[in-house]
Scaffold this motif. Structure first.
Motif, short mmCIF file in Angstrom:
data_model
loop_
_atom_site.label_atom_id
_atom_site.label_comp_id
_atom_site.label_asym_id
_atom_site.label_seq_id
_atom_site.Cartn_x
_atom_site.Cartn_y
_atom_site.Cartn_z
N UNK A 1 0.81 -1.22 0.00
CA UNK A 1 0.00 0.00 0.00
C UNK A 1 0.85 1.27 0.00
N UNK A 2 2.13 1.14 -0.30
CA UNK A 2 3.02 2.29 -0.27
C UNK A 2 2.53 3.46 -1.11
N UNK A 3 2.46 4.64 -0.50
CA UNK A 3 2.01 5.84 -1.20
C UNK A 3 0.52 6.05 -1.17
N UNK A 4 -0.24 5.05 -0.70
CA UNK A 4 -1.70 5.19 -0.64
C UNK A 4 -2.12 5.92 0.63
N UNK A 5 -3.28 6.55 0.57
CA UNK A 5 -3.83 7.24 1.73
C UNK A 5 -4.27 6.22 2.78
N UNK A 6 -3.95 6.49 4.02
CA UNK A 6 -4.41 5.64 5.12
C UNK A 6 -5.88 5.97 5.39
N UNK A 7 -6.75 4.99 5.40
CA UNK A 7 -8.17 5.26 5.63
C UNK A 7 -8.40 6.02 6.95
N UNK A 8 -9.36 6.92 6.92
CA UNK A 8 -9.64 7.76 8.09
C UNK A 8 -10.02 6.93 9.31
N UNK A 9 -10.74 5.82 9.10
CA UNK A 9 -11.16 5.03 10.25
C UNK A 9 -9.97 4.38 10.94
N UNK A 10 -8.90 4.10 10.19
CA UNK A 10 -7.69 3.56 10.80
C UNK A 10 -6.90 4.66 11.51
N UNK B 1 -8.06 7.18 12.93
CA UNK B 1 -8.78 7.56 14.14
C UNK B 1 -8.39 6.70 15.33
N UNK B 2 -7.75 5.57 15.09
CA UNK B 2 -7.36 4.68 16.19
C UNK B 2 -6.09 5.16 16.91
N UNK B 3 -5.35 6.06 16.30
CA UNK B 3 -4.03 6.40 16.81
C UNK B 3 -4.07 7.45 17.91
N UNK B 4 -4.94 7.25 18.87
CA UNK B 4 -5.04 8.15 20.02
C UNK B 4 -4.38 7.46 21.22
N UNK B 5 -3.17 7.87 21.53
CA UNK B 5 -2.40 7.24 22.61
C UNK B 5 -2.73 7.93 23.93
N UNK B 6 -3.64 7.35 24.67
CA UNK B 6 -4.11 7.97 25.91
C UNK B 6 -3.05 7.85 27.01
N UNK B 7 -3.12 8.72 28.02
CA UNK B 7 -2.20 8.59 29.16
C UNK B 7 -2.28 7.23 29.84
N UNK B 8 -3.48 6.65 29.90
CA UNK B 8 -3.63 5.33 30.52
C UNK B 8 -2.89 4.26 29.72
N UNK C 1 -0.16 10.65 11.65
CA UNK C 1 -1.36 11.50 11.56
C UNK C 1 -1.10 12.73 10.70
N UNK C 2 0.13 13.18 10.66
CA UNK C 2 0.47 14.34 9.84
C UNK C 2 0.59 13.96 8.37
N UNK C 3 1.25 12.85 8.07
CA UNK C 3 1.48 12.46 6.68
C UNK C 3 0.26 11.80 6.05
N UNK C 4 -0.43 10.95 6.83
CA UNK C 4 -1.67 10.30 6.40
C UNK C 4 -1.50 9.39 5.19
N UNK C 5 -0.29 8.90 4.99
CA UNK C 5 0.01 8.02 3.87
C UNK C 5 0.80 6.80 4.35
N UNK C 6 0.52 5.66 3.73
CA UNK C 6 1.37 4.50 3.97
C UNK C 6 2.73 4.77 3.32
N UNK C 7 3.83 4.49 4.01
CA UNK C 7 5.14 4.81 3.43
C UNK C 7 5.50 3.88 2.27
N UNK C 8 6.33 4.40 1.38
CA UNK C 8 6.90 3.57 0.32
C UNK C 8 8.14 2.88 0.87
N UNK C 9 8.51 1.79 0.23
CA UNK C 9 9.69 1.05 0.67
C UNK C 9 10.94 1.92 0.50
#
Length: 212
Positions: A149-158, A160-167, A192-200
């Motif tokens: 998936x390199x270079x593709x946009x990461x789906x918004x629903x995925x 949204x999971x990247x919230x690293x809580x203090x707990x 969250x800033x780039x919002x893209x799957x990285x390329x190799x």
């Protein structure tokens, strides 16, 4: 089981029921030049904690046990699957389901995602990913066969999971160093800033060996 570290298939009895599990004792971990000694079992547990807390649910239940037959180590639920059906012969439909694993690996900085480390449970066809002992390094160590998936946009629903809580970060403290937790947070912010799957990348080795 085969591997450079000691890995045992064991039976665990709980409330008169017996379950198969994978036991990886600390004393059987081979020294690595770039990872602290006796830390791989903790990284296995940290991967499970993150998978559950962020809603990926791809790492089988994993805990740290101090009283295993060879001492302290990680204990992970064994998943029944077909070892002959792996990434390199997945159908296109099944490969398309791997985006959560790719994002998870990017977040935890997985340095060893082989083609046999991701599979589907027999009967349920639920997606699982295993072997996370070589994750969470402070430096960029991502080595994986999953570059589809390199270079593709990461789906918004995925994303949204990247919230690293203090707990969640507090739960990781027994298993990762402060610098490793800080690096985890920095990777989440970068994703969250780039919002893209990285390329190799081409400037370093980005595939594990062996690939399966």
């Amino acid at each position: 089981m085969l591997g450079s570290n000691y890995t045992f298939l064991v039976d665990v009895t709980y409330e008169d029921q017996t379950y198969p599990a994978v036991y990886k004792p600390k004393r059987g971990e081979q020294p690595l030049w770039d990872f602290p000694e006796s830390s791989l079992a903790h990284r296995e547990v940290a991967a499970y904690i993150i998978s559950e807390a962020l809603g990926f649910h791809i790492v089988p239940f994993t805990m740290l046990r101090a009283d295993g037959p060879y001492g302290a180590g990680s204990l992970q639920q064994f998943i029944d699957y077909d070892p002959e059906y792996h990434y390199f012969n997945f159908t296109n439909e099944d490969k398309d389901l791997l985006r959560p694993v790719v994002l998870f690996d990017l977040l935890v900085n997985n340095a060893d995602r082989k083609g046999g480390h991701v599979f589907f449970e027999n009967d349920t066809h639920k997606l699982f990913a295993i072997d996370h002992g070589i994750c969470f390094h402070e430096d960029d160590k991502l080595r994986t066969v999953l570059w589809d998936f390199g270079g593709q946009k990461i789906p918004d629903d995925l994303l949204a999971r990247l919230a690293l809580s203090p707990n969640l970060l507090a739960d990781l403290e027994p298993h990762l160093s402060p610098n490793e937790i800080a690096a985890l947070c920095n990777r989440a912010e970068s994703i969250l800033k780039k919002r893209l799957f990285p390329r190799q990348p081409r400037d370093r080795r980005a595939m594990p060996w062996p690939p399966l």
